[in-house]
Design an enzyme around this catalytic site. Structure first.
Site, PDB file in Angstrom:
ATOM      1  N   PRO A 112     -14.258 -39.416  22.303  1.00 47.23           N
ATOM      2  CA  PRO A 112     -13.366 -38.304  21.987  1.00 47.23           C
ATOM      3  C   PRO A 112     -13.865 -37.408  20.858  1.00 47.23           C
ATOM      4  O   PRO A 112     -14.467 -37.877  19.893  1.00 47.23           O
ATOM      5  CB  PRO A 112     -12.052 -38.986  21.601  1.00 47.23           C
ATOM      6  CG  PRO A 112     -12.413 -40.375  21.245  1.00 47.23           C
ATOM      7  CD  PRO A 112     -13.622 -40.712  22.059  1.00 47.23           C
ATOM      8  N   ASN A 113     -13.620 -36.132  21.045  1.00 49.02           N
ATOM      9  CA  ASN A 113     -13.896 -35.059  20.093  1.00 49.02           C
ATOM     10  C   ASN A 113     -15.374 -34.721  19.946  1.00 49.02           C
ATOM     11  O   ASN A 113     -15.716 -33.757  19.267  1.00 49.02           O
ATOM     12  CB  ASN A 113     -13.279 -35.355  18.720  1.00 49.02           C
ATOM     13  CG  ASN A 113     -11.784 -35.479  18.798  1.00 49.02           C
ATOM     14  OD1 ASN A 113     -11.125 -34.625  19.379  1.00 49.02           O
ATOM     15  ND2 ASN A 113     -11.238 -36.558  18.252  1.00 49.02           N
ATOM     16  N   ARG A 166     -16.630 -28.842  14.960  1.00 46.49           N
ATOM     17  CA  ARG A 166     -15.832 -29.806  14.213  1.00 46.49           C
ATOM     18  C   ARG A 166     -16.570 -30.285  12.959  1.00 46.49           C
ATOM     19  O   ARG A 166     -17.655 -30.849  13.046  1.00 46.49           O
ATOM     20  CB  ARG A 166     -15.549 -31.003  15.119  1.00 46.49           C
ATOM     21  CG  ARG A 166     -14.831 -32.140  14.454  1.00 46.49           C
ATOM     22  CD  ARG A 166     -14.729 -33.326  15.406  1.00 46.49           C
ATOM     23  NE  ARG A 166     -14.090 -34.436  14.733  1.00 46.49           N
ATOM     24  CZ  ARG A 166     -14.394 -35.700  14.955  1.00 46.49           C
ATOM     25  NH1 ARG A 166     -15.307 -36.020  15.844  1.00 46.49           N
ATOM     26  NH2 ARG A 166     -13.772 -36.648  14.305  1.00 46.49           N
ATOM     27  N   TYR A 187     -20.666 -33.672  10.670  1.00 46.82           N
ATOM     28  CA  TYR A 187     -21.287 -33.925  11.966  1.00 46.82           C
ATOM     29  C   TYR A 187     -22.453 -32.994  12.300  1.00 46.82           C
ATOM     30  O   TYR A 187     -23.060 -33.135  13.358  1.00 46.82           O
ATOM     31  CB  TYR A 187     -20.233 -33.849  13.078  1.00 46.82           C
ATOM     32  CG  TYR A 187     -19.143 -34.869  12.894  1.00 46.82           C
ATOM     33  CD1 TYR A 187     -19.379 -36.222  13.122  1.00 46.82           C
ATOM     34  CD2 TYR A 187     -17.874 -34.491  12.475  1.00 46.82           C
ATOM     35  CE1 TYR A 187     -18.386 -37.164  12.938  1.00 46.82           C
ATOM     36  CE2 TYR A 187     -16.863 -35.426  12.294  1.00 46.82           C
ATOM     37  CZ  TYR A 187     -17.130 -36.758  12.522  1.00 46.82           C
ATOM     38  OH  TYR A 187     -16.149 -37.680  12.344  1.00 46.82           O
ATOM     39  N   ASN A 229     -21.845 -43.344  21.754  1.00 46.16           N
ATOM     40  CA  ASN A 229     -21.129 -42.917  20.558  1.00 46.16           C
ATOM     41  C   ASN A 229     -19.654 -42.933  20.934  1.00 46.16           C
ATOM     42  O   ASN A 229     -19.163 -41.997  21.557  1.00 46.16           O
ATOM     43  CB  ASN A 229     -21.566 -41.529  20.095  1.00 46.16           C
ATOM     44  CG  ASN A 229     -20.891 -41.115  18.802  1.00 46.16           C
ATOM     45  OD1 ASN A 229     -19.866 -41.669  18.426  1.00 46.16           O
ATOM     46  ND2 ASN A 229     -21.451 -40.132  18.133  1.00 46.16           N
ATOM     47  N   ALA A 277     -13.871 -42.117  17.727  1.00 44.96           N
ATOM     48  CA  ALA A 277     -12.764 -42.863  17.115  1.00 44.96           C
ATOM     49  C   ALA A 277     -12.449 -44.162  17.847  1.00 44.96           C
ATOM     50  O   ALA A 277     -11.895 -45.086  17.250  1.00 44.96           O
ATOM     51  CB  ALA A 277     -11.515 -41.987  17.047  1.00 44.96           C
ATOM     52  N   GLU A 332     -24.862 -48.783  19.938  1.00 41.60           N
ATOM     53  CA  GLU A 332     -23.803 -47.927  19.398  1.00 41.60           C
ATOM     54  C   GLU A 332     -24.434 -46.956  18.407  1.00 41.60           C
ATOM     55  O   GLU A 332     -25.203 -47.366  17.544  1.00 41.60           O
ATOM     56  CB  GLU A 332     -22.770 -48.810  18.696  1.00 41.60           C
ATOM     57  CG  GLU A 332     -21.641 -48.079  18.047  1.00 41.60           C
ATOM     58  CD  GLU A 332     -20.725 -49.003  17.255  1.00 41.60           C
ATOM     59  OE1 GLU A 332     -19.964 -48.481  16.432  1.00 41.60           O
ATOM     60  OE2 GLU A 332     -20.771 -50.232  17.447  1.00 41.60           O
ATOM     61  N   HIS A 374     -23.806 -43.406  15.789  1.00 38.61           N
ATOM     62  CA  HIS A 374     -22.880 -42.515  15.079  1.00 38.61           C
ATOM     63  C   HIS A 374     -23.681 -41.496  14.295  1.00 38.61           C
ATOM     64  O   HIS A 374     -24.692 -41.840  13.675  1.00 38.61           O
ATOM     65  CB  HIS A 374     -21.979 -43.302  14.120  1.00 38.61           C
ATOM     66  CG  HIS A 374     -21.110 -44.288  14.820  1.00 38.61           C
ATOM     67  ND1 HIS A 374     -19.970 -43.906  15.487  1.00 38.61           N
ATOM     68  CD2 HIS A 374     -21.236 -45.618  14.995  1.00 38.61           C
ATOM     69  CE1 HIS A 374     -19.421 -44.983  16.035  1.00 38.61           C
ATOM     70  NE2 HIS A 374     -20.178 -46.028  15.760  1.00 38.61           N
ATOM     71  N   ARG A 433     -17.610 -43.813   4.828  1.00 38.72           N
ATOM     72  CA  ARG A 433     -16.467 -42.933   5.014  1.00 38.72           C
ATOM     73  C   ARG A 433     -15.163 -43.670   4.719  1.00 38.72           C
ATOM     74  O   ARG A 433     -15.146 -44.689   4.054  1.00 38.72           O
ATOM     75  CB  ARG A 433     -16.515 -42.353   6.425  1.00 38.72           C
ATOM     76  CG  ARG A 433     -17.793 -41.499   6.603  1.00 38.72           C
ATOM     77  CD  ARG A 433     -17.847 -40.749   7.866  1.00 38.72           C
ATOM     78  NE  ARG A 433     -16.726 -39.797   7.938  1.00 38.72           N
ATOM     79  CZ  ARG A 433     -16.319 -39.255   9.072  1.00 38.72           C
ATOM     80  NH1 ARG A 433     -16.912 -39.564  10.207  1.00 38.72           N
ATOM     81  NH2 ARG A 433     -15.316 -38.411   9.084  1.00 38.72           N
TER      82      ARG A 433
END
Length: 148
Positions: A10-11, A18, A23, A74, A77, A98, A100, A107
């Site tokens: 998502p996103n 964003r 990012y 990726n 969330a 995975e 990111h 964070r």
């Protein structure tokens, strides 16, 4: 030929728009274009898919069973709470890396835990868009060594 499934959660379709301070300014299309070229150099096929919907990602993971050599993912969330995605990865047994863009461990506290990491062969985070390239290289190397 090895075939890799690149999944984005998502996103991530909003990359470049964003929070560019977190990012970066590259769009998801720019990242996948670059990754497709790298996949060709590495001699692997790459299928790219992004969804904001958990079930769609799970369906893609299930469909990869017996078809894909690895998954580069990726989860966005979903990293922090999707036990359903975690279980799908575990069920198919396909080597998964995975990735990111940001360093999730630097964070907010809720981002420090990945429910995906325990079923992945590894996690790469914090190298911006290069996390994808590092992840693809690591995944291909892992598959090659497992086959060797």
């Amino acid at each position: 030929m090895k075939h890799i499934l690149l999944l984005n959660g998502p996103n991530l379709n909003m990359l470049g728009i964003r929070e560019p301070g977190v990012y970066g300014s590259l769009s998801l299309q720019a990242i996948t274009d670059k990754l497709t070229k790298l996949a060709e150099e590495l001699g692997v096929g790459l299928e790219c898919y992004q969804s904001n919907h958990e079930g769609d990602l799970i369906d893609r993971i299930h469909a990869a069973y017996g078809q894909k050599s690895g998954i580069l993912f990726n989860p966005g969330a979903f990293t922090h709470y999707s036990y359903a995605i975690r279980d799908a990865i575990s069920a198919v047994g396909i080597p998964t890396v995975e990735v990111h863009i940001s360093n999730i461990h630097k964070r907010e506290a809720f981002r420090h835990v990945s429910v995906i990491a325990p079923v992945a062969v590894g996690q790469i985070a914090g190298f911006g868009a290069n996390s994808y390239e590092l992840g693809l290289r690591a995944l291909v190397q892992y598959i090659d060594s497992a086959e060797g």
